[in-house]
Enzyme design. Structure first.
Site, PDB file in Angstrom:
ATOM      1  N   GLY A 108       0.766  -1.243   0.000  1.00 58.81           N
ATOM      2  CA  GLY A 108       0.000   0.000   0.000  1.00 58.81           C
ATOM      3  C   GLY A 108       0.791   1.284   0.000  1.00 58.81           C
ATOM      4  O   GLY A 108       0.214   2.361  -0.173  1.00 58.81           O
ATOM      5  N   GLU A 155       3.794  -6.914   1.640  1.00 59.52           N
ATOM      6  CA  GLU A 155       3.314  -7.225   0.294  1.00 59.52           C
ATOM      7  C   GLU A 155       3.272  -5.974  -0.572  1.00 59.52           C
ATOM      8  O   GLU A 155       2.209  -5.564  -1.032  1.00 59.52           O
ATOM      9  CB  GLU A 155       1.892  -7.812   0.386  1.00 59.52           C
ATOM     10  CG  GLU A 155       1.757  -9.007   1.299  1.00 59.52           C
ATOM     11  CD  GLU A 155       0.303  -9.305   1.689  1.00 59.52           C
ATOM     12  OE1 GLU A 155      -0.588  -8.480   1.410  1.00 59.52           O
ATOM     13  OE2 GLU A 155       0.079 -10.367   2.289  1.00 59.52           O
ATOM     14  N   PRO A 156       4.406  -5.326  -0.793  1.00 58.73           N
ATOM     15  CA  PRO A 156       4.370  -4.101  -1.593  1.00 58.73           C
ATOM     16  C   PRO A 156       4.218  -4.405  -3.087  1.00 58.73           C
ATOM     17  O   PRO A 156       4.785  -5.367  -3.598  1.00 58.73           O
ATOM     18  CB  PRO A 156       5.736  -3.457  -1.322  1.00 58.73           C
ATOM     19  CG  PRO A 156       6.637  -4.613  -1.010  1.00 58.73           C
ATOM     20  CD  PRO A 156       5.784  -5.680  -0.378  1.00 58.73           C
ATOM     21  N   ARG A 176       2.775  -1.485  -5.868  1.00 61.51           N
ATOM     22  CA  ARG A 176       2.981  -0.216  -6.555  1.00 61.51           C
ATOM     23  C   ARG A 176       4.349   0.408  -6.260  1.00 61.51           C
ATOM     24  O   ARG A 176       5.026   0.892  -7.167  1.00 61.51           O
ATOM     25  CB  ARG A 176       1.877   0.760  -6.127  1.00 61.51           C
ATOM     26  CG  ARG A 176       1.893   2.100  -6.850  1.00 61.51           C
ATOM     27  CD  ARG A 176       0.948   3.109  -6.162  1.00 61.51           C
ATOM     28  NE  ARG A 176      -0.343   2.529  -5.860  1.00 61.51           N
ATOM     29  CZ  ARG A 176      -1.370   2.495  -6.695  1.00 61.51           C
ATOM     30  NH1 ARG A 176      -1.269   3.054  -7.881  1.00 61.51           N
ATOM     31  NH2 ARG A 176      -2.506   1.925  -6.346  1.00 61.51           N
ATOM     32  N   ARG A 183      -5.814   3.488 -15.450  1.00 66.49           N
ATOM     33  CA  ARG A 183      -5.941   4.186 -14.163  1.00 66.49           C
ATOM     34  C   ARG A 183      -6.658   5.540 -14.257  1.00 66.49           C
ATOM     35  O   ARG A 183      -7.491   5.836 -13.394  1.00 66.49           O
ATOM     36  CB  ARG A 183      -4.578   4.333 -13.485  1.00 66.49           C
ATOM     37  CG  ARG A 183      -3.937   2.976 -13.136  1.00 66.49           C
ATOM     38  CD  ARG A 183      -2.690   3.112 -12.280  1.00 66.49           C
ATOM     39  NE  ARG A 183      -2.994   3.622 -10.974  1.00 66.49           N
ATOM     40  CZ  ARG A 183      -2.784   4.870 -10.565  1.00 66.49           C
ATOM     41  NH1 ARG A 183      -2.208   5.734 -11.375  1.00 66.49           N
ATOM     42  NH2 ARG A 183      -3.128   5.253  -9.376  1.00 66.49           N
ATOM     43  N   TYR A 228      -9.862   5.535 -11.920  1.00 66.89           N
ATOM     44  CA  TYR A 228      -9.760   6.242 -10.640  1.00 66.89           C
ATOM     45  C   TYR A 228      -9.545   7.736 -10.816  1.00 66.89           C
ATOM     46  O   TYR A 228      -9.191   8.412  -9.846  1.00 66.89           O
ATOM     47  CB  TYR A 228      -8.553   5.733  -9.828  1.00 66.89           C
ATOM     48  CG  TYR A 228      -8.302   4.270  -9.776  1.00 66.89           C
ATOM     49  CD1 TYR A 228      -9.119   3.437  -9.022  1.00 66.89           C
ATOM     50  CD2 TYR A 228      -7.226   3.716 -10.451  1.00 66.89           C
ATOM     51  CE1 TYR A 228      -8.850   2.084  -8.939  1.00 66.89           C
ATOM     52  CE2 TYR A 228      -6.953   2.355 -10.368  1.00 66.89           C
ATOM     53  CZ  TYR A 228      -7.764   1.546  -9.610  1.00 66.89           C
ATOM     54  OH  TYR A 228      -7.489   0.212  -9.521  1.00 66.89           O
ATOM     55  N   CYS A 282     -13.580   4.313 -28.214  1.00 72.93           N
ATOM     56  CA  CYS A 282     -14.870   4.986 -28.350  1.00 72.93           C
ATOM     57  C   CYS A 282     -15.585   5.111 -27.007  1.00 72.93           C
ATOM     58  O   CYS A 282     -16.599   4.448 -26.761  1.00 72.93           O
ATOM     59  CB  CYS A 282     -15.739   4.232 -29.348  1.00 72.93           C
ATOM     60  SG  CYS A 282     -14.882   4.010 -30.905  1.00 72.93           S
ATOM     61  N   TYR A 340      -0.122  -1.343 -12.140  1.00 66.85           N
ATOM     62  CA  TYR A 340      -1.557  -1.267 -12.425  1.00 66.85           C
ATOM     63  C   TYR A 340      -1.846  -0.622 -13.778  1.00 66.85           C
ATOM     64  O   TYR A 340      -2.832   0.104 -13.935  1.00 66.85           O
ATOM     65  CB  TYR A 340      -2.302  -0.549 -11.288  1.00 66.85           C
ATOM     66  CG  TYR A 340      -2.078  -1.226  -9.955  1.00 66.85           C
ATOM     67  CD1 TYR A 340      -2.630  -2.479  -9.706  1.00 66.85           C
ATOM     68  CD2 TYR A 340      -1.280  -0.647  -8.971  1.00 66.85           C
ATOM     69  CE1 TYR A 340      -2.397  -3.130  -8.498  1.00 66.85           C
ATOM     70  CE2 TYR A 340      -1.049  -1.287  -7.765  1.00 66.85           C
ATOM     71  CZ  TYR A 340      -1.611  -2.530  -7.531  1.00 66.85           C
ATOM     72  OH  TYR A 340      -1.379  -3.164  -6.348  1.00 66.85           O
TER      73      TYR A 340
HETATM   74  C1  LIG Z   1      -3.061  -5.041  -3.922  1.00 65.96           C
HETATM   75  C2  LIG Z   1      -2.567  -5.656  -2.684  1.00 65.96           C
HETATM   76  C3  LIG Z   1      -1.259  -5.402  -2.256  1.00 65.96           C
HETATM   77  C4  LIG Z   1      -0.349  -4.423  -2.942  1.00 65.96           C
HETATM   78  O1  LIG Z   1      -0.805  -3.108  -2.850  1.00 65.96           O
HETATM   79  P1  LIG Z   1       0.107  -1.899  -3.381  1.00 65.96           P
HETATM   80  O2  LIG Z   1      -0.697  -0.693  -3.107  1.00 65.96           O
HETATM   81  O3  LIG Z   1       0.329  -2.124  -4.828  1.00 65.96           O
HETATM   82  O4  LIG Z   1       1.382  -1.941  -2.606  1.00 65.96           O
HETATM   83  C5  LIG Z   1      -0.813  -6.073  -1.137  1.00 65.96           C
HETATM   84  N1  LIG Z   1      -1.606  -6.953  -0.464  1.00 65.96           N
HETATM   85  C6  LIG Z   1      -2.868  -7.211  -0.851  1.00 65.96           C
HETATM   86  C7  LIG Z   1      -3.685  -8.166  -0.096  1.00 65.96           C
HETATM   87  C8  LIG Z   1      -3.383  -6.566  -1.974  1.00 65.96           C
HETATM   88  O5  LIG Z   1      -4.645  -6.811  -2.343  1.00 65.96           O
END
Ligand SMILES: *Cc1c(COP(=O)(O)O)cnc(C)c1O
Length: 421
Positions: free
Chosen positions: A242, A279-280, A282, A318, A322, A349, A377
Site C-alpha cells: 500500500g 506485500e508491496p 505499486r 488508471r 480512478y 470509443c 496497475y
Molecule cells: C493489492 C494488494 C497489495 C499491494 O498493494 P500496493 O498498493 O500495490 O502496494 C498487497 N496486499 C494485498 C492483499 C493486496 O490486495
C-alpha cells in the site's frame, strides 16, 4: 519537478537508464511499456534496508505488474510473491518463485485454486472470511493436508486514499471485521485441515503518510496479544502493501525510513522476534515504468484542445478507473515552440478514454510522449477493448534493452474463439 529515478534528459531527449526512449519507440512501435531494472531494484532495496537484520519476507504483490520478466527480476533479487488468483500462481511458479515464498490473498478463492495452491506447496493462505476458512479446511482435509493460514484482519483505519483503493475500513469487502477476529482464530485453531501461522492486514493503496501504518500496526498487535492469550502463537505478522509513490508531487515516506519506525514500535511492544512479512506492489514497480505513445492528431476546439494519441484506456486504465494522474512528458522537447493546453485522449470509443487533462505541451502529430509512473496497475490491467492488442514491453538494464513481451496481434486475440461454421 524532478523526474523519477533513472529517467533523464540527455541532449534534449528522454532516456531510461542509458537507453534512448525515442530509439525504443522506433524499434518496437507504440504504445510501448518500458521498465528500468535499476529503478525496480532500487525501490526493493529501500525495503531490504528497512528490514535488514530481521527475519522477514518481502512478497511482491504481483497484481501490480505480473509480466514474467518483472517477476523473474524481483524473485532473483530475493522477493517472494503475493498472489490473488490461480492464474497468478501459475505465473509465479513459471517465474521460478519457490512455492513456500508465495502467499495467496484475495476474497474469492475457489476450491480449484485452493487445491492447486496446496499441491504446489505455497507458504500461506491469507484468509478473508469465515466461509473461506471452512472451505479451505475441507479442501485441505480431503487432500490429507494442512493448509498454513493467516487471517486477514480489517483494522478499521483510514488510509486516507481514494475510496476505490482503500481497503482497511470496516465498510469494505476485505478482511475479517475487528470484532470477529478472536472467534475466527479460535475456530481456525480447531480445524484439523488448518495450521494457523500468522496474521495479516492490508489497509489500502497509494498511502502517502506514515500514520495509517503506525495505527494499523497498533491495532493488529492488540489483536495478536488477545489471540495469543488462548495459547496460540503467531509465527509471522504480515502488514500488507500500500505504500504510495510520487505521481505528481506526492511525498510518501521512504520505505527505509518508514520501516525502522514500524520496527521500533514492534520492538517496544514485545513482538520484535516475529517474522515480518510485507506485500508491496505499486511502490516497487510504479515509478520503474513509462508508457510511450505517439501523437496521432491534434484537434483544437472552441473550448478544449484534444491531443489524440495511440495509447488508450485499454492500455493504461488508471485515469479512466480512478481519475488517476500520470505525468506526461514529451520524449523530445520542442524548446522554441509556444505550448498549448491539451486533453490527452486515446482512440477508444468512450468519453472516459483519457490519459491526462489540461496538460501544457508543445507537440505535433508524430511526436512521442512518455506517460510516467506507468509501471504498476497499467499493463496488468490492460484489456482488449475495441479489439486493441495489448502493448509490447521492454526491460532496460544499463545500456541494454530486452524485449520482454511482443505486441498482441489480432490473431492472438482471436485464438480462443470458435467461429460458426
Ligand atoms: C493489492 C494488494 C497489495 C499491494 O498493494 P500496493 O498498493 O500495490 O502496494 C498487497 N496486499 C494485498 C492483499 C493486496 O490486495
Amino acid at each position: 519537478m524532478p523526474l523519477p529515478a533513472h529517467l533523464t534528459h540527455r541532449h534534449g531527449e528522454l532516456h531510461f537508464e542509458d537507453v534512448s526512449l525515442e530509439r525504443l519507440a522506433r524499434e518496437h512501435g507504440t504504445p510501448l511499456f518500458v521498465y528500468s531494472r535499476a529503478a525496480m531494484l532500487q525501490s526493493l532495496a529501500a525495503y531490504q534496508r528497512g528490514l535488514a537484520g530481521r527475519s522477514h519476507l518481502i512478497c511482491y504483490a504481483m497484481k501490480a505488474n505480473s509480466s514474467l520478466a518483472i517477476l523473474q527480476t524481483l524473485v532473483n533479487a530475493g522477493c517472494g510473491l503475493d498472489i490473488v488468483s490461480g492464474g497468478e500462481l501459475e505465473r509465479a511458479l513459471a517465474a521460478g518463485c519457490a512455492p513456500e515464498r508465495i502467499v495467496f490473498s484475495g476474497v474469492g478463492k475457489t476450491r480449484a485454486e485452493m487445491r492447486r495452491a496446496l499441491d504446489a506447496g505455497i507458504g500461506c493462505f491469507n484468509v478473508e472470511s469465515r466461509g473461506e476458512l471452512d472451505v479451505l479446511d475441507e479442501v485441505a482435509r480431503s487432500m490429507g493436508r494442512r493448509a498454513r493460514v493467516s487471517i486477514r484482519v480489517n483494522p478499521d483505519v483510514d488510509a486516507k486514499t481514494h475510496p476505490y483503493i482503500s481497503t482497511g475500513l470496516k465498510d469494505n469487502k476485505f478482511g475479517i471485521a475487528h470484532g470477529e477476529v478472536l472467534l475466527t482464530y479460535r475456530h481456525a485453531a480447531a480445524c484439523a485441515g488448518l495450521e494457523v501461522v500468522g496474521i495479516d492486514c492490508h489497509i489500502g493503496s497509494q498511502i502517502t503518510e506514515a500514520a495509517p501504518y503506525l495505527d494499523a500496526m497498533d491495532r493488529v498487535l492488540d489483536l495478536v496479544a488477545a489471540i495469543e492469550v488462548d495459547g496460540l502463537r503467531l509465527h509471522h505478522l504480515d502488514f500488507g502493501g500500500g505504500l504510495g509513490i510520487d505521481y505528481n508531487g506526492d511525498t510518501p515516506p521512504a520505505a527505509d525510513t518508514l520501516w525502522p519506525r514500524l520496527l521500533a514500535k514492534l520492538d517496544a511492544r514485545g513482538y520484535g522476534d516475529r517474522t515480518v512479512m510485507i506485500e508491496p506492489g505499486r511502490s516497487i514497480v510504479g515509478n520503474a515504468g513509462v508508457c510511450l505513445t505517439e501523437v496521432l492528431y491534434t484537434k483544437p476546439g472552441e473550448h478544449k484542445n484534444f491531443l489524440i494519441v495511440d495509447a488508450a484506456m485499454n492500455d493504461l486504465p488508471r485515469p479512466a478507473m480512478y481519475e488517476a494522474y500520470h505525468r506526461i512528458e514529451p520524449v523530445r522537447a520542442r524548446e522554441n515552440e509556444r505550448p498549448a493546453v491539451w486533453d490527452v485522449v486515446g482512440p477508444v470509443c468512450e468519453s472516459g478514454d483519457w490519459l491526462g487533462r489540461e496538460r501544457t505541451l508543445a507537440v505535433h502529430p508524430g511526436d512521442l510522449l512518455a506517460v510516467l509512473s506507468a509501471g504498476a496497475y497499467c499493463m496488468s490491467m490492460a484489456s482488449n477493448y475495441n479489439t486493441r492488442g495489448r502493448a509490447a514491453e521492454v526491460l532496460v538494464d544499463g545500456a541494454r534493452a530486452t524485449s520482454i513481451r511482443r505486441r498482441e496481434s489480432p490473431a492472438d486475440q482471436m485464438r480462443l474463439e470458435m467461429p460458426l461454421a
